[in-house]
Scaffold this active site. Structure first.
Site, PDB file in Angstrom:
ATOM      1  N   HIS A 114      57.046  24.755   4.014  1.00 19.68           N
ATOM      2  CA  HIS A 114      56.741  25.301   2.692  1.00 19.68           C
ATOM      3  C   HIS A 114      57.618  24.613   1.654  1.00 19.68           C
ATOM      4  O   HIS A 114      58.785  24.342   1.881  1.00 19.68           O
ATOM      5  CB  HIS A 114      56.859  26.822   2.660  1.00 19.68           C
ATOM      6  CG  HIS A 114      58.093  27.341   3.312  1.00 19.68           C
ATOM      7  ND1 HIS A 114      58.212  27.506   4.667  1.00 19.68           N
ATOM      8  CD2 HIS A 114      59.276  27.725   2.794  1.00 19.68           C
ATOM      9  CE1 HIS A 114      59.407  27.970   4.954  1.00 19.68           C
ATOM     10  NE2 HIS A 114      60.087  28.097   3.821  1.00 19.68           N
ATOM     11  N   SER A 165      61.155  28.386  12.823  1.00 18.40           N
ATOM     12  CA  SER A 165      60.413  27.246  12.275  1.00 18.40           C
ATOM     13  C   SER A 165      59.274  26.777  13.177  1.00 18.40           C
ATOM     14  O   SER A 165      59.397  26.783  14.405  1.00 18.40           O
ATOM     15  CB  SER A 165      61.405  26.088  12.096  1.00 18.40           C
ATOM     16  OG  SER A 165      60.724  24.876  11.901  1.00 18.40           O
ATOM     17  N   GLU A 184      58.714  23.867  13.634  1.00 17.22           N
ATOM     18  CA  GLU A 184      59.258  22.698  14.333  1.00 17.22           C
ATOM     19  C   GLU A 184      59.500  23.044  15.819  1.00 17.22           C
ATOM     20  O   GLU A 184      59.548  22.152  16.657  1.00 17.22           O
ATOM     21  CB  GLU A 184      60.548  22.263  13.626  1.00 17.22           C
ATOM     22  CG  GLU A 184      61.206  20.999  14.131  1.00 17.22           C
ATOM     23  CD  GLU A 184      60.524  19.686  13.778  1.00 17.22           C
ATOM     24  OE1 GLU A 184      59.621  19.684  12.911  1.00 17.22           O
ATOM     25  OE2 GLU A 184      60.881  18.655  14.383  1.00 17.22           O
ATOM     26  N   TYR A 201      67.186  19.602  15.874  1.00 19.08           N
ATOM     27  CA  TYR A 201      66.956  20.741  14.964  1.00 19.08           C
ATOM     28  C   TYR A 201      65.984  21.737  15.605  1.00 19.08           C
ATOM     29  O   TYR A 201      66.242  22.947  15.631  1.00 19.08           O
ATOM     30  CB  TYR A 201      66.400  20.221  13.636  1.00 19.08           C
ATOM     31  CG  TYR A 201      65.829  21.306  12.736  1.00 19.08           C
ATOM     32  CD1 TYR A 201      66.656  22.049  11.902  1.00 19.08           C
ATOM     33  CD2 TYR A 201      64.460  21.589  12.725  1.00 19.08           C
ATOM     34  CE1 TYR A 201      66.136  23.049  11.082  1.00 19.08           C
ATOM     35  CE2 TYR A 201      63.934  22.585  11.910  1.00 19.08           C
ATOM     36  CZ  TYR A 201      64.774  23.306  11.095  1.00 19.08           C
ATOM     37  OH  TYR A 201      64.254  24.302  10.289  1.00 19.08           O
ATOM     38  N   ASP A 233      80.997  31.230   5.922  1.00 18.98           N
ATOM     39  CA  ASP A 233      80.389  30.056   6.552  1.00 18.98           C
ATOM     40  C   ASP A 233      79.869  30.456   7.923  1.00 18.98           C
ATOM     41  O   ASP A 233      80.525  31.232   8.633  1.00 18.98           O
ATOM     42  CB  ASP A 233      81.452  28.944   6.676  1.00 18.98           C
ATOM     43  CG  ASP A 233      80.810  27.587   6.939  1.00 18.98           C
ATOM     44  OD1 ASP A 233      80.117  27.445   7.975  1.00 18.98           O
ATOM     45  OD2 ASP A 233      80.991  26.681   6.120  1.00 18.98           O
ATOM     46  N   LEU A 234      78.710  29.921   8.282  1.00 22.08           N
ATOM     47  CA  LEU A 234      78.129  30.233   9.595  1.00 22.08           C
ATOM     48  C   LEU A 234      79.017  29.759  10.741  1.00 22.08           C
ATOM     49  O   LEU A 234      78.842  30.173  11.878  1.00 22.08           O
ATOM     50  CB  LEU A 234      76.758  29.560   9.746  1.00 22.08           C
ATOM     51  CG  LEU A 234      75.607  30.127   8.931  1.00 22.08           C
ATOM     52  CD1 LEU A 234      74.336  29.365   9.249  1.00 22.08           C
ATOM     53  CD2 LEU A 234      75.407  31.605   9.233  1.00 22.08           C
TER      54      LEU A 234
END
Ligand code: NAP
Ligand code: GDD
Length: 329
Positions: free
Chosen positions: A177, A123, A125, A147, A56-57
Site C-alpha cells: 500500500h 505482510s 511478502e 525481511y 526502540d524495538l
C-alpha cells in the site's frame, strides 16, 4: 477517551493511522527513536495533537517503560525495517527489528497489561513464492527475503501469544500500500517522483529493476482503517487486506508517465544491480474475510492512487524548484 500507542508513527502507515485515530477521538501516542536530526515530516501537521515517546524495538526496557507511562488500550506495532533489498544487506538487524522486535512488544504488553489489544503489521511478502492465486489467510507462506522470513516469525509469534495467553492479538496481512508519503526507495514513489522530475526538466533517466514483477497495490489511507477495525471486533483474528487487482511494474510506469504526457520507454533503463537475489514474482490478495467480517473495502483504485502520487510529487518538485533546492538524482 481511548488511548492508542503506535510504534513506527514517523513512517507512512503510522502517520495515516495517527490521523485516523485522532478523527475517531483517540488520545494518540507514538514511539520514536532518537536521531541526530528529527524525521517528523509525515506527522508535522498533527505534531501538536499527539504525544511522542523515545523507545526502540531493540530495547526491551524502553518498551515496557513507554507502556507503563501511556497505559494504552490499543497498541499498533508498525515499526520495522520495511525495505526488502536492505534485508539482504542487514539480515541480522532486520531479524532483530522485524522479528524479535515483535516478541519484545508482546512481552511488554503481557507484563504491563495483557488486556491491551495488539495489532501486528504482517505482510504479503510472507507469501513470497506464492502457492496459490489469489492468496488468503489460509495460503501457506514461502518467504523469499530475510525481511519476509522475519515477518513470518512476527506473524506466528502474534498468533502464539493469542493462543498461549488468550491475549487480543491480531495480525493484519497487508498487501503493498502506497501514498504520497511513501518512502522514495519503494518502486511506486520512485516512479512517480521521477515522472514529476522528468516532466519538470530535472532528470532525464529512471533506472529500474524487474519490470515484470506484479503487485496488488492499494492506498495506505484505506489500509489503516482496516488495522483499526481489526481491534474493534469481539474476537481477535488475522485478516488479509488487499484490493484483489494485480498490476506489473511496467503498467505502473506507463500509468505514471502517461499522466504527465511522456513516453516512458524514452526514459526508463534497466539496471541489473536493482534485481533481487530472490524475487517475489507476483502477489494478489483475496480480502473476502475482511469484507465479510470487518465490512472493509478499498476506496481508491490503482490508477487514482498513481495519479494522486504523481500530482503530489509535481507539487513538491515545483515547490523545491521555487525554493531553489531540488534533489540531485
Ligand atoms: P515505513 O514508512 O518504512 O516506516 C517504518 C517505521 O518503523 C518508521 O517510523 C521507523 O522509524 C520505524 N522503526 C524502524 N525500526 C525501528 C526501531 N528499531 N525502533 C523503533 N522504530 C523503528 O513503513 P510503512 O510502509 O509505514 O509500514 C509500516 C509497517 O507495515 C512495517 O512494519 C512494514 O513492514 C509493514 N508493511 C508495510 C506494507 C506496505 O506496503 N507499506 C505492507 C505490509 C506490511 P524511523 O522513522 O526512525 O526510521
Ligand atoms: N524498490 C524498487 N526499486 N523495486 C523495484 C525496482 C526499483 O528500482 N524496479 C523493480 N522493482 C520491483 C521489485 O523487484 C519488486 O518486485 C516490486 O518492484 C515492488 O518493490 P517495492 O516497492 O520495493 O516493494 P516490495 O513489494 O518489495 O515490499 C513492499 O511491500 C511489502 C508487502 O508485500 C514493502 O512495503 C514491504 O515493507 C511490504 O511488506
Amino acid at each position: 477517551m481511548k488511548r492508542a500507542l503506535i510504534t513506527g508513527i514517523t513512517g507512512q502507515d503510522g502517520s495515516y493511522l495517527a490521523e485516523w485515530l485522532l478523527q475517531q477521538g483517540y488520545e494518540v501516542h507514538g514511539v520514536v527513536r532518537r536521531a541526530s536530526t528529527e524525521n517528523f515530516e509525515r506527522i508535522q501537521h498533527i505534531r501538536d495533537r499527539i504525544t511522542l515517546h523515545q523507545a526502540d524495538l531493540l530495547d526491551q526496557l524502553s518498551l515496557i517503560s513507554v507502556l507503563q507511562k501511556v497505559r494504552p488500550h490499543e497498541v499498533y506495532n508498525l515499526a520495522a525495517m520495511s525495505f526488502v533489498p536492505t534485508s539482504w544487506v542487514q539480515p541480522v538487524l532486520t531479524a532483530e527489528f522485524t522479528a524479535l522486535g515483535v516478541t519484545r512488544m508482546l512481552e511488554a504488553v503481557r507484563l504491563v497489561d495483557p488486556s491491551i489489544r495488539f495489532y501486528q503489521a504482517s505482510s504479503s511478502e510472507m507469501f513470497g513464492k506464492v502457492k496459490e492465486c489469489p492468496q488468503d489467510e489460509n495460503t501457506p507462506f514461502h518467504p523469499r527475503s530475510p525481511y519476509g522470513v522475519a515477518k513470518v516469525y512476527g506473524h506466528w509469534i502474534t498468533v502464539n501469544y493469542r493462543e498461549s495467553y488468550g491475549m487480543f492479538c491480531c495480525s493484519g496481512i497487508l498487501f503493498n500500500h502506497e501514498s504520497p508519503r511513501r518512502g522514495k526507495e519503494f518502486v511506486t514513489r520512485k516512479v512517480t517522483y521521477a515522472a514529476a522530475r522528468i516532466k519538470l526538466g530535472l532528470q532525464d533517466k529512471l533506472k529500474l529493476g524487474n519490470l515484470d514483477a506484479r503487485r496488488d497495490w492499494g492506498y495506505a489511507g484505506d489500509y489503516v482503517r482496516a488495522m483499526w477495525l481489526m481491534l474493534q471486533q469481539d474476537q481477535p483474528d488475522d485478516y488479509v487486506i488487499a484490493t484483489g487487482e494485480m498490476h506489473s511494474v511496467r503498467e505502473l510506469v506507463e500509468v505514471a508517465f502517461d499522466y504527465v504526457g511522456l513516453d516512458w520507454e524514452k526514459y526508463v533503463e534497466i539496471d541489473p544491480a536493482l534485481l533481487r537475489p530472490a524475487e517475489v514474482d507476483l502477489l494478489c490478495g483475496n480480502a473476502a474475510k475482511a469484507k465479510r467480517v470487518l465490512g472493509w473495502e478499498p476506496q481508491v483504485s490503482f490508477t487514482e492512487l498513481i495519479h494522486m502520487m504523481v500530482d503530489a510529487d509535481l507539487k513538491r518538485v515545483q515547490k523545491e524548484i521555487a525554493a531553489g533546492r531540488s534533489d540531485d538524482c
